[in-house]
Write a protein that holds these residues in place. Structure first.
Motif, short mmCIF file in Angstrom:
data_model
loop_
_atom_site.label_atom_id
_atom_site.label_comp_id
_atom_site.label_asym_id
_atom_site.label_seq_id
_atom_site.Cartn_x
_atom_site.Cartn_y
_atom_site.Cartn_z
N ILE A 280 13.52 33.85 8.93
CA ILE A 280 13.49 32.39 8.96
C ILE A 280 12.95 31.95 10.32
O ILE A 280 13.29 32.53 11.34
N ARG A 281 12.07 30.97 10.30
CA ARG A 281 11.53 30.41 11.55
C ARG A 281 11.98 28.96 11.64
O ARG A 281 11.74 28.16 10.73
N VAL A 282 12.64 28.62 12.74
CA VAL A 282 13.05 27.25 13.03
C VAL A 282 12.18 26.78 14.19
O VAL A 282 12.34 27.25 15.33
N ALA A 283 11.23 25.89 13.91
CA ALA A 283 10.20 25.53 14.90
C ALA A 283 10.24 24.04 15.20
O ALA A 283 10.09 23.21 14.30
N GLY A 284 10.43 23.71 16.46
CA GLY A 284 10.49 22.32 16.87
C GLY A 284 9.14 21.78 17.32
O GLY A 284 8.37 22.47 17.99
N LEU A 285 8.86 20.55 16.94
CA LEU A 285 7.63 19.87 17.37
C LEU A 285 7.72 19.56 18.86
O LEU A 285 8.74 19.09 19.35
N MET A 286 6.63 19.81 19.57
CA MET A 286 6.56 19.54 21.00
C MET A 286 5.45 18.53 21.29
O MET A 286 4.46 18.44 20.56
N HIS A 287 5.60 17.80 22.38
CA HIS A 287 4.51 17.00 22.92
C HIS A 287 3.64 17.96 23.74
O HIS A 287 4.05 18.39 24.82
N GLU A 288 2.48 18.29 23.21
CA GLU A 288 1.66 19.34 23.83
C GLU A 288 0.73 18.79 24.91
O GLU A 288 0.25 17.65 24.82
N PRO A 289 0.45 19.60 25.96
CA PRO A 289 -0.49 19.17 26.99
C PRO A 289 -1.90 18.95 26.41
O PRO A 289 -2.38 19.75 25.61
N GLN A 290 -2.54 17.88 26.80
CA GLN A 290 -3.87 17.57 26.28
C GLN A 290 -4.95 18.48 26.84
O GLN A 290 -6.02 18.62 26.24
N ASP A 291 -4.68 19.11 27.98
CA ASP A 291 -5.71 19.95 28.59
C ASP A 291 -5.69 21.38 28.06
O ASP A 291 -6.43 22.25 28.54
N GLY A 292 -4.85 21.66 27.07
CA GLY A 292 -4.80 23.00 26.48
C GLY A 292 -3.97 23.99 27.26
O GLY A 292 -3.90 25.16 26.87
N SER A 293 -3.33 23.56 28.34
CA SER A 293 -2.50 24.47 29.12
C SER A 293 -1.14 24.64 28.43
O SER A 293 -0.83 23.97 27.45
N SER A 294 -0.33 25.55 28.97
CA SER A 294 0.93 25.88 28.32
C SER A 294 2.04 24.88 28.61
O SER A 294 2.89 24.62 27.74
N ILE A 295 2.07 24.33 29.81
CA ILE A 295 3.17 23.45 30.16
C ILE A 295 2.75 22.48 31.26
O ILE A 295 1.97 22.83 32.15
N SER A 296 3.25 21.26 31.16
CA SER A 296 3.02 20.24 32.19
C SER A 296 4.28 19.40 32.27
O SER A 296 4.77 18.90 31.25
N MET A 297 4.81 19.23 33.47
CA MET A 297 6.08 18.52 33.60
C MET A 297 6.02 17.47 34.70
O MET A 297 5.21 17.56 35.63
N ALA A 298 6.89 16.47 34.56
CA ALA A 298 6.85 15.32 35.45
C ALA A 298 7.62 15.54 36.74
O ALA A 298 7.71 14.64 37.55
#
Length: 417
Positions: A280-298
């Motif tokens: 079983i896969r439980v997958a949450g929707l994320m707000h993804e970075p627009q530049d294609g990178s893996s992570i961007s934080m404030a």
């Protein structure tokens, strides 16, 4: 909060078993076993990769970024509760990353089984939180290598830092929305069975494509896996999950896993699918970075705004439900022994503690991780294992998880006797 002059890494702890995994030029690996026979629980935690303290980290990140960390983005990591984090070399191929993480995951499962005093053939389910799986069939590969039967249920939870708490919640609480989406309720089917629950986070690989200096300073590799027998050594008392989608993109995270990528107006942004037999896969929707990178934080203050307000409300609601449960059980007056909270950073946890105290909810919320950085879904399980030797039969504890997306899980449990 922590002494910047303390340089000891996790590998220097007296009970850590150290090895070198034969990938690339050799990857340092360390694992620590924790058991508490009085409550019938055991597990393991640890990490892999070279250890970078706060003084040596900037030079390594400069190689990754291609330039020095800008002065206005340099974090006081000690003040945020972190002294070390662990990273693999920058030049590993995808095949080497895959080989490494399969070997790492296999060892954590195998050693968690030993710590629980079980045999691999007895394990009937494995629920693992992971932000970015190295392959879609990762759980199939590591369970097979660990000797766990193919018939065992495998559940992969992709809800960022909330992954391991969500895993435990799925195993214990039949009323969770994810359990109601399935033809077979996970919590009901696992009652009384031997289950491995944890988080395995190869975040050094995950953040390779990130250009965010703040994220690069915060995250590192780690894992923690615990042996649980729902209804026996852990009993569910009260719990709640909540989603509040991060529309502003305060913490943007790429979904390196299958998801419809459709933001719904309904009750959930979580896809629950069955990609393979007994999976079983439980997958949450994320707000993804627009530049294609893996992570961007404030940055740290952005994280405080994102997680504290709703996080406090979720804990408040669970605490109220817990008090009602105590009344129902005729146990009014009993209190929670400790709260095991995701270690996003020290300031977030202290602020949550303060807000809860203002509402009359006083919980012991110890800071238990300094040698790893923010290790996402692994942190709750590591924190639980570090507190485990201090726990007593029939203790009640709160486990509080929260992560990007934004997802929250909090639950009160009773330990076995």
């Amino acid at each position: 909060m922590t002494d910047e002059n303390i340089k000891n890494s996790f590998f220097d702890r007296p009970n850590v078993e150290k090895e070198v995994i034969n990938v690339g030029k050799g990857i340092p690996f360390g694992i620590e076993c924790v058991t508490n026979p009085t409550v019938g629980i055991g597990g393991v935690y640890g990490t892999w990769g070279d250890s970078y303290d706060n003084a040596s980290l900037p030079a390594f990140l400069e190689q990754r970024l291609g330039h020095p960390i800008p002065a206005n983005e340099q974090l006081n990591l000690s003040e945020l509760g972190f002294r070390n984090r662990h990273h693999v070399p920058l030049n590993l191929t995808h095949e080497e990353h895959t080989k490494l993480e399969i070997e790492v995951g296999t060892r954590f499962l195998r050693e968690a089984i030993k710590a629980s005093n079980w045999q691999p053939s007895e394990v009937e389910a494995v629920l693992i939180g992971m932000s970015a799986p190295v392959s879609e069939d990762y759980l199939n590969q590591i369970t097979k290598a660990a000797g766990i039967p193919e018939s065992a249920l495998k559940v992969a939870i992709h809800k960022a830092c909330d992954g391991s708490t969500s895993s435990l919640h799925l195993a214990l609480n039949p009323a969770l929305p994810e359990n109601r989406q399935l033809s077979q309720n996970i919590a009901e089917s696992l009652y009384g069975k031997k289950v491995l629950v944890g988080g395995i986070e190869g975040l050094s690989r995950f953040i390779i494509s990130s250009h965010d200096a703040i994220a690069l300073q915060m995250f590192g590799n780690a894992a923690g896996v615990v042996g649980v027998i729902p209804g026996k050594n852990m009993k569910f008392l009260a719990g709640k999950s909540r989603e509040v989608f991060d529309d502003e993109g305060v913490l943007q995270v790429a979904m390196y896993y299958p998801h419809t990528k459709q933001k719904t107006d309904g009750s959930t942004n979580v896809d629950v699918t069955e990609p393979f037999t007994n999976n079983i896969r439980v997958a949450g929707l994320m707000h993804e970075p627009q530049d294609g990178s893996s992570i961007s934080m404030a940055g740290p203050m952005g994280m405080v705004k994102l997680f504290v307000r709703t996080g406090v409300q979720v804990v408040h609601d669970v605490y109220a439900a817990y008090q009602a449960k105590l009344d129902e059980l005729g146990m009014a007056g009993k209190s929670l022994a400790v709260a095991i909270v995701h270690h996003a950073n020290y300031k977030i946890n202290r602020l949550k503690e303060k807000h809860l105290q203002n509402e009359g909810i006083v919980l012991r919320m110890p800071w238990l991780l300094s040698e790893f950085g923010n290790v996402s879904a692994a942190s709750n399980m590591i924190a639980f294992l570090r507190e485990l030797p201090n726990l007593k039969p029939l203790d009640h504890i709160l486990i509080d998880g929260f992560g990007a997306g934004t997802y929250y899980d909090a639950l009160a449990i009773e330990l076995g006797g």
